[in-house]
Design a protein around this motif. Structure first.
Motif, PDB file in Angstrom:
ATOM      1  N   ASP A   1       0.814  -1.220   0.000  1.00  0.00           N
ATOM      2  CA  ASP A   1       0.000   0.000   0.000  1.00  0.00           C
ATOM      3  C   ASP A   1       0.841   1.261   0.000  1.00  0.00           C
ATOM      4  N   HIS A   2       1.939   1.246   0.750  1.00  0.00           N
ATOM      5  CA  HIS A   2       2.839   2.399   0.793  1.00  0.00           C
ATOM      6  C   HIS A   2       4.278   1.901   0.775  1.00  0.00           C
ATOM      7  N   ALA A   3       5.041   2.344  -0.215  1.00  0.00           N
ATOM      8  CA  ALA A   3       6.442   1.936  -0.357  1.00  0.00           C
ATOM      9  C   ALA A   3       7.335   3.140  -0.117  1.00  0.00           C
ATOM     10  N   ILE A   4       8.379   2.963   0.696  1.00  0.00           N
ATOM     11  CA  ILE A   4       9.271   4.060   1.073  1.00  0.00           C
ATOM     12  C   ILE A   4      10.714   3.691   0.772  1.00  0.00           C
ATOM     13  N   ASN A   5      11.411   4.566   0.061  1.00  0.00           N
ATOM     14  CA  ASN A   5      12.848   4.426  -0.150  1.00  0.00           C
ATOM     15  C   ASN A   5      13.546   5.086   1.033  1.00  0.00           C
ATOM     16  N   TYR A   6      14.052   4.274   1.959  1.00  0.00           N
ATOM     17  CA  TYR A   6      14.630   4.818   3.188  1.00  0.00           C
ATOM     18  C   TYR A   6      15.925   5.587   2.941  1.00  0.00           C
ATOM     19  N   ARG A   7      16.492   5.456   1.740  1.00  0.00           N
ATOM     20  CA  ARG A   7      17.707   6.215   1.420  1.00  0.00           C
ATOM     21  C   ARG A   7      17.393   7.660   1.047  1.00  0.00           C
ATOM     22  N   ARG A   8      16.144   7.937   0.727  1.00  0.00           N
ATOM     23  CA  ARG A   8      15.742   9.275   0.307  1.00  0.00           C
ATOM     24  C   ARG A   8      15.113  10.093   1.432  1.00  0.00           C
ATOM     25  N   CYS A   9      14.772   9.451   2.534  1.00  0.00           N
ATOM     26  CA  CYS A   9      14.108  10.163   3.614  1.00  0.00           C
ATOM     27  C   CYS A   9      14.303   9.398   4.925  1.00  0.00           C
ATOM     28  N   ASP A  10      13.934  10.051   6.019  1.00  0.00           N
ATOM     29  CA  ASP A  10      13.869   9.369   7.311  1.00  0.00           C
ATOM     30  C   ASP A  10      12.547   8.623   7.332  1.00  0.00           C
ATOM     31  N   TYR A  11      12.606   7.298   7.279  1.00  0.00           N
ATOM     32  CA  TYR A  11      11.361   6.545   7.137  1.00  0.00           C
ATOM     33  C   TYR A  11      10.425   6.746   8.319  1.00  0.00           C
ATOM     34  N   GLU A  12      10.975   7.026   9.504  1.00  0.00           N
ATOM     35  CA  GLU A  12      10.107   7.249  10.664  1.00  0.00           C
ATOM     36  C   GLU A  12       9.248   8.495  10.461  1.00  0.00           C
ATOM     37  N   VAL A  13       9.856   9.563   9.977  1.00  0.00           N
ATOM     38  CA  VAL A  13       9.124  10.800   9.711  1.00  0.00           C
ATOM     39  C   VAL A  13       8.066  10.569   8.635  1.00  0.00           C
ATOM     40  N   GLU A  14       8.453   9.869   7.575  1.00  0.00           N
ATOM     41  CA  GLU A  14       7.530   9.605   6.469  1.00  0.00           C
ATOM     42  C   GLU A  14       6.374   8.721   6.920  1.00  0.00           C
ATOM     43  N   MET A  15       6.674   7.705   7.724  1.00  0.00           N
ATOM     44  CA  MET A  15       5.627   6.809   8.198  1.00  0.00           C
ATOM     45  C   MET A  15       4.629   7.544   9.088  1.00  0.00           C
ATOM     46  N   LYS A  16       5.096   8.466   9.914  1.00  0.00           N
ATOM     47  CA  LYS A  16       4.181   9.222  10.773  1.00  0.00           C
ATOM     48  C   LYS A  16       3.217  10.062   9.940  1.00  0.00           C
ATOM     49  N   LYS A  17       3.724  10.605   8.828  1.00  0.00           N
ATOM     50  CA  LYS A  17       2.863  11.367   7.933  1.00  0.00           C
ATOM     51  C   LYS A  17       1.794  10.469   7.319  1.00  0.00           C
ATOM     52  N   ILE A  18       2.214   9.279   6.878  1.00  0.00           N
ATOM     53  CA  ILE A  18       1.290   8.359   6.212  1.00  0.00           C
ATOM     54  C   ILE A  18       0.258   7.799   7.195  1.00  0.00           C
ATOM     55  N   LEU A  19       0.723   7.432   8.379  1.00  0.00           N
ATOM     56  CA  LEU A  19      -0.164   6.817   9.366  1.00  0.00           C
ATOM     57  C   LEU A  19      -1.172   7.804   9.941  1.00  0.00           C
ATOM     58  N   GLY A  20      -0.808   9.074  10.045  1.00  0.00           N
ATOM     59  CA  GLY A  20      -1.704  10.050  10.635  1.00  0.00           C
ATOM     60  C   GLY A  20      -1.989   9.718  12.086  1.00  0.00           C
ATOM     61  N   ASP A  21      -3.250   9.510  12.409  1.00  0.00           N
ATOM     62  CA  ASP A  21      -3.636   9.182  13.781  1.00  0.00           C
ATOM     63  C   ASP A  21      -3.442   7.699  14.110  1.00  0.00           C
ATOM     64  N   ASN A  22      -3.116   6.909  13.119  1.00  0.00           N
ATOM     65  CA  ASN A  22      -2.923   5.463  13.332  1.00  0.00           C
ATOM     66  C   ASN A  22      -1.504   5.164  13.808  1.00  0.00           C
ATOM     67  N   ARG A  23      -1.321   3.939  14.285  1.00  0.00           N
ATOM     68  CA  ARG A  23       0.001   3.440  14.629  1.00  0.00           C
ATOM     69  C   ARG A  23       0.122   2.019  14.091  1.00  0.00           C
ATOM     70  N   LEU A  24       1.351   1.531  14.019  1.00  0.00           N
ATOM     71  CA  LEU A  24       1.572   0.188  13.492  1.00  0.00           C
ATOM     72  C   LEU A  24       1.035  -0.875  14.446  1.00  0.00           C
ATOM     73  N   ASP A  25       0.479  -1.919  13.861  1.00  0.00           N
ATOM     74  CA  ASP A  25       0.086  -3.098  14.631  1.00  0.00           C
ATOM     75  C   ASP A  25       1.231  -4.108  14.690  1.00  0.00           C
ATOM     76  N   VAL A  26       1.994  -4.194  13.595  1.00  0.00           N
ATOM     77  CA  VAL A  26       3.138  -5.111  13.542  1.00  0.00           C
ATOM     78  C   VAL A  26       4.273  -4.457  12.769  1.00  0.00           C
ATOM     79  N   ALA A  27       5.491  -4.576  13.292  1.00  0.00           N
ATOM     80  CA  ALA A  27       6.704  -4.154  12.581  1.00  0.00           C
ATOM     81  C   ALA A  27       7.604  -5.360  12.433  1.00  0.00           C
ATOM     82  N   PHE A  28       7.923  -5.718  11.191  1.00  0.00           N
ATOM     83  CA  PHE A  28       8.821  -6.835  10.896  1.00  0.00           C
ATOM     84  C   PHE A  28      10.208  -6.255  10.617  1.00  0.00           C
TER      85      PHE A  28
END
Length: 339
Positions: free
Chosen positions: A185-212
């Motif tokens: 659903d959402h693909a992130i190139n971690y070399r181009r950005c801080d994936y944590e910052v990008e994920m917070k933008k995408i998730l909005g009010d949600n949080r992860l249920d599972v991190a592999f």
């Protein structure tokens, strides 16, 4: 028969030696397999670099999985001649290998030996995580590192079948497009950005249920901050440690980055940390390993998963296969075939 020995640590071009040896004896609780293909795993790269504590003393033969034809099965002669996939407690880089009978499963005729190798370590790891350790609900937010790697692809396919919402981290724009084609659903190139910052933008009010997480190090803390109440972190690798110098200092720094976790914090947030080491499952829970292997083959037969190959090398090109995986450019499984 011929085997490939790891004789030196470090540079793949100087690490291996081919040697002719006698066929090993097959005990009554074992199966002897004429190997057609063997897989390359990141644990092999770690072992070659002297960073994998489970590896036997050198010189040794690496290799976690093989596909081939049963040559000998004292306890069940009817297995002889069957096409099989097998886990090996090292020893896979050989023309002939012996492994416990519990670590072997028959494969269908329409499954090539090459693709079968992709179903061992990677798909069984993913199956164990999803079907043994977790209960994935439709709509769960699931993120994975190395989403274009062997385990990543397996996780994507299994999570799609579960109806999860998938976030994939990869290291190139090419891989971004690839995992999108798999249904991420959402693909992130971690070399181009801080994936944590990008994920917070995408998730909005949600949080992860599972991190592999197959990387470890600093990524563990980032994942923890992205996880919500009732979430799970699944740890099954330490790729950040690979290739680093300075021996013990690098190992200590790797652990420092991951930090320490208070059980009270986990309890208050109803969170879990799950560690996966399939070698230990094979050693101490062989019945679970075989159940996972059978489950993966069943998913293949049901067309719910499709093992993907990155590349196939001849056994004589073992160094090239290792460099391909270590370079982190591969997409899918890397296998080697005997002539």
């Amino acid at each position: 028969m011929e085997t490939i020995l790891l004789t030196n640590k470090g540079n793949a071009d100087k690490a291996f030696e081919f040697k002719k040896i006698d066929k090993p004896h097959v005990n009554t609780d074992e199966i002897g397999i004429s190997v057609k293909c063997f897989g390359i795993n990141y644990a092999d790269v770690m072992a070659r670099n002297g960073l994998y504590r489970e590896a036997p003393p050198m010189p040794c033969t690496l290799g976690y999985e093989v596909s081939g034809v049963v040559d000998s099965c004292p306890s069940n002669p009817e297995m002889e001649g069957k096409r099989v996939l097998a886990f090996t407690r090292f020893g896979g880089y050989s023309q002939y290998t012996v492994t416990p009978i519990d670590a072997v499963v028959e494969i269908p005729d329409d499954l090539s030996f090459q693709k079968a190798c992709a179903l061992a370590t990677q798909y069984v790891t993913a199956y164990y995580a999803i079907y043994e350790c977790l209960h994935i609900h439709e709509g769960d937010h699931c993120m994975m590192h190395a989403a274009a790697g062997g385990v990543g692809i397996a996780l994507i396919q299994m999570l799609k079948a579960k109806g999860a919402k998938i976030y994939g981290l990869v290291g190139s724009d090419k891989k971004v497009e690839f995992i999108k084609s798999l249904g991420v659903d959402h693909a992130i190139n971690y070399r181009r950005c801080d994936y944590e910052v990008e994920m917070k933008k995408i998730l909005g009010d949600n949080r992860l249920d599972v991190a592999f997480n197959s990387v470890g190090g600093a990524s563990y803390k980032k994942d923890k901050r992205l996880c919500g109440f009732g979430s799970k972190q699944v740890l099954y690798g330490g790729a950040e440690r690979s290739g680093k110098k300075f021996g013990m200092l690098s190992s200590v720094n790797f652990l420092r980055k991951m930090g320490f976790q208070s059980p009270i914090f986990l309890m208050m947030r109803s969170q879990s940390i799950i560690g996966i080491n399939m070698l230990k499952i094979a050693d101490y829970k062989p019945h679970i390993l075989q159940n996972c292997m059978k489950g993966v083959i069943d998913l293949y037969k049901e067309n719910k998963i499709n093992p993907l190959l990155d590349s196939e090398f001849k056994a004589k090109d073992i160094a090239k296969a290792h460099k391909r995986l270590e370079g982190r450019e591969s997409i899918g499984k890397i296998v080697c075939s005997w002539d």
